[in-house]
Design a protein around this motif. Structure first.
Motif, PDB file in Angstrom:
ATOM      1  N   ALA A 143       0.818  -1.214   0.000  1.00 55.81           N
ATOM      2  CA  ALA A 143       0.000   0.000   0.000  1.00 55.81           C
ATOM      3  C   ALA A 143       0.851   1.262   0.000  1.00 55.81           C
ATOM      4  N   LYS A 144       2.183   1.092   0.075  1.00 54.29           N
ATOM      5  CA  LYS A 144       3.119   2.220   0.168  1.00 54.29           C
ATOM      6  C   LYS A 144       2.853   3.054   1.421  1.00 54.29           C
ATOM      7  N   ALA A 145       2.458   2.350   2.483  1.00 53.35           N
ATOM      8  CA  ALA A 145       2.267   2.958   3.792  1.00 53.35           C
ATOM      9  C   ALA A 145       3.507   2.682   4.638  1.00 53.35           C
ATOM     10  N   THR A 146       3.639   3.380   5.740  1.00 48.78           N
ATOM     11  CA  THR A 146       4.785   3.242   6.637  1.00 48.78           C
ATOM     12  C   THR A 146       4.330   2.623   7.949  1.00 48.78           C
ATOM     13  N   VAL A 147       5.100   1.689   8.453  1.00 46.41           N
ATOM     14  CA  VAL A 147       4.821   1.110   9.772  1.00 46.41           C
ATOM     15  C   VAL A 147       5.558   1.959  10.809  1.00 46.41           C
ATOM     16  N   SER A 148       4.783   2.695  11.606  1.00 50.55           N
ATOM     17  CA  SER A 148       5.365   3.566  12.640  1.00 50.55           C
ATOM     18  C   SER A 148       5.712   2.797  13.904  1.00 50.55           C
ATOM     19  N   GLY A 149       5.053   1.668  14.112  1.00 48.08           N
ATOM     20  CA  GLY A 149       5.326   0.879  15.298  1.00 48.08           C
ATOM     21  C   GLY A 149       4.462  -0.368  15.338  1.00 48.08           C
ATOM     22  N   VAL A 150       4.836  -1.273  16.236  1.00 47.43           N
ATOM     23  CA  VAL A 150       4.103  -2.516  16.445  1.00 47.43           C
ATOM     24  C   VAL A 150       3.831  -2.654  17.937  1.00 47.43           C
ATOM     25  N   GLY A 151       2.560  -2.840  18.282  1.00 45.41           N
ATOM     26  CA  GLY A 151       2.166  -3.050  19.664  1.00 45.41           C
ATOM     27  C   GLY A 151       1.659  -4.470  19.843  1.00 45.41           C
ATOM     28  N   ILE A 152       2.221  -5.168  20.801  1.00 40.86           N
ATOM     29  CA  ILE A 152       1.865  -6.565  21.063  1.00 40.86           C
ATOM     30  C   ILE A 152       1.367  -6.683  22.498  1.00 40.86           C
ATOM     31  N   VAL A 153       0.273  -7.415  22.686  1.00 42.55           N
ATOM     32  CA  VAL A 153      -0.244  -7.623  24.034  1.00 42.55           C
ATOM     33  C   VAL A 153       0.678  -8.573  24.795  1.00 42.55           C
ATOM     34  N   ILE A 154       0.946  -9.757  24.245  1.00 37.66           N
ATOM     35  CA  ILE A 154       1.794 -10.759  24.911  1.00 37.66           C
ATOM     36  C   ILE A 154       2.866 -11.241  23.933  1.00 37.66           C
ATOM     37  N   GLU A 155       4.109 -11.041  24.298  1.00 32.89           N
ATOM     38  CA  GLU A 155       5.235 -11.506  23.473  1.00 32.89           C
ATOM     39  C   GLU A 155       5.860 -12.731  24.119  1.00 32.89           C
ATOM     40  N   LYS A 156       6.095 -13.751  23.311  1.00 28.17           N
ATOM     41  CA  LYS A 156       6.883 -14.905  23.766  1.00 28.17           C
ATOM     42  C   LYS A 156       8.331 -14.609  23.417  1.00 28.17           C
ATOM     43  N   GLY A 157       9.057 -14.082  24.390  1.00 27.92           N
ATOM     44  CA  GLY A 157      10.424 -13.636  24.162  1.00 27.92           C
ATOM     45  C   GLY A 157      11.394 -14.742  23.806  1.00 27.92           C
ATOM     46  N   PHE A 158      11.022 -15.982  24.058  1.00 27.24           N
ATOM     47  CA  PHE A 158      11.904 -17.118  23.762  1.00 27.24           C
ATOM     48  C   PHE A 158      11.713 -17.632  22.344  1.00 27.24           C
ATOM     49  N   GLN A 159      10.792 -17.036  21.593  1.00 31.62           N
ATOM     50  CA  GLN A 159      10.608 -17.398  20.182  1.00 31.62           C
ATOM     51  C   GLN A 159      11.152 -16.265  19.314  1.00 31.62           C
ATOM     52  N   PRO A 160      11.407 -16.510  18.031  1.00 38.76           N
ATOM     53  CA  PRO A 160      12.214 -15.577  17.230  1.00 38.76           C
ATOM     54  C   PRO A 160      11.523 -14.316  16.702  1.00 38.76           C
ATOM     55  N   GLY A 161      10.230 -14.151  16.930  1.00 37.69           N
ATOM     56  CA  GLY A 161       9.506 -13.031  16.331  1.00 37.69           C
ATOM     57  C   GLY A 161      10.051 -11.660  16.674  1.00 37.69           C
ATOM     58  N   SER A 162      10.329 -11.417  17.947  1.00 36.90           N
ATOM     59  CA  SER A 162      10.802 -10.085  18.349  1.00 36.90           C
ATOM     60  C   SER A 162      12.179  -9.778  17.751  1.00 36.90           C
ATOM     61  N   THR A 163      13.056 -10.767  17.720  1.00 34.32           N
ATOM     62  CA  THR A 163      14.387 -10.561  17.123  1.00 34.32           C
ATOM     63  C   THR A 163      14.251 -10.260  15.637  1.00 34.32           C
ATOM     64  N   LEU A 164      13.396 -11.017  14.953  1.00 37.48           N
ATOM     65  CA  LEU A 164      13.161 -10.796  13.525  1.00 37.48           C
ATOM     66  C   LEU A 164      12.721  -9.366  13.257  1.00 37.48           C
ATOM     67  N   LEU A 165      11.754  -8.869  14.018  1.00 33.17           N
ATOM     68  CA  LEU A 165      11.231  -7.521  13.798  1.00 33.17           C
ATOM     69  C   LEU A 165      12.247  -6.447  14.163  1.00 33.17           C
ATOM     70  N   ARG A 166      12.904  -6.627  15.288  1.00 33.30           N
ATOM     71  CA  ARG A 166      13.889  -5.610  15.696  1.00 33.30           C
ATOM     72  C   ARG A 166      15.075  -5.566  14.727  1.00 33.30           C
ATOM     73  N   ASP A 167      15.456  -6.721  14.182  1.00 33.15           N
ATOM     74  CA  ASP A 167      16.527  -6.745  13.181  1.00 33.15           C
ATOM     75  C   ASP A 167      16.133  -5.982  11.923  1.00 33.15           C
ATOM     76  N   LEU A 168      14.827  -5.866  11.682  1.00 28.76           N
ATOM     77  CA  LEU A 168      14.337  -5.088  10.532  1.00 28.76           C
ATOM     78  C   LEU A 168      14.194  -3.603  10.862  1.00 28.76           C
ATOM     79  N   GLY A 169      14.510  -3.242  12.104  1.00 29.55           N
ATOM     80  CA  GLY A 169      14.425  -1.840  12.514  1.00 29.55           C
ATOM     81  C   GLY A 169      13.034  -1.404  12.942  1.00 29.55           C
ATOM     82  N   VAL A 170      12.160  -2.350  13.232  1.00 26.19           N
ATOM     83  CA  VAL A 170      10.790  -2.044  13.626  1.00 26.19           C
ATOM     84  C   VAL A 170      10.757  -1.638  15.093  1.00 26.19           C
TER      85      VAL A 170
END
Length: 193
Positions: A143-170
């Motif tokens: 859509a050529k929109a910008t992601v300003s941020g991501v809000g998560i209610v519950i993060e499983k810190g032991f799974q790779p999702g947060s690392t993946l997103l932060r590595d992308l600069g999110v």
């Protein structure tokens, strides 16, 4: 978010396969007071961020995105997992693999609800492997929109999702982060001081 932590400890159940069951207050039956407190907390965290719309994915993310949208006074758009006959053919599509359901599905958002240059806040109930958020980010990119941020209610810190997103600069903000499940007990990550 202490209120959320206490509710998870009180009513959450750890199942085999690193699954946290919170269906009595988060994603089957929803506690409205808790949902609005979650929305208020997302507003507090992202209030200085430029946001035009909130984007989420059906179904569990809708309640929390809607509550945040109320405090931001912004529209909420949700990606549909199944297109109905009344949905436009002009859609942005993304692929998502569900960790819980062990299946891949296509999500879609009608072109008319996302515009180039819009700044989006993505909200979801859980972050494990990051696939739902990646699917939403793909739609935002189309859509050529910008992601300003991501809000998560519950993060499983032991799974790779947060690392993946932060590595992308999110910019990722999770209300609670679970460090691990040890002997069916929930261990929260302590916030950095």
């Amino acid at each position: 978010m202490e209120l959320l932590k206490q509710r998870i400890l009180q009513d959450g159940k750890v199942l085999d396969g690193n699954i946290l069951k919170v269906d009595s207050f988060i994603n089957h039956q929803i506690d409205p007071k808790l949902a609005f407190e979650i929305g208020k907390e997302f507003h507090r965290i992202f209030q200085d961020t430029e946001i035009d719309k909130i984007l989420t994915i059906e179904t569990s993310g809708i309640a929390f995105a809607l509550c945040a949208g109320y405090y931001f006074n912004l529209p909420v758009v949700f990606a549909k997992k199944q297109a109905g006959r009344n949905m436009s053919c002009d859609v942005y599509k993304g692929k998502v693999y569900s960790f819980t359901k062990e299946t891949e599905y296509t999500i879609s958002v009608a072109h008319q609800f996302l515009s180039p240059g819009e700044r989006l806040l993505l909200i979801d109930d859980f972050l494990a492997n990051g696939q739902a958020i990646m699917g939403l980010m793909d739609i935002a990119k189309q859509a050529k929109a910008t992601v300003s941020g991501v809000g998560i209610v519950i993060e499983k810190g032991f799974q790779p999702g947060s690392t993946l997103l932060r590595d992308l600069g999110v910019r990722l903000e999770s209300l609670v982060v679970i460090e691990s499940f040890k002997d069916k007990k929930i261990i929260f990550r302590e916030a950095l001081k």
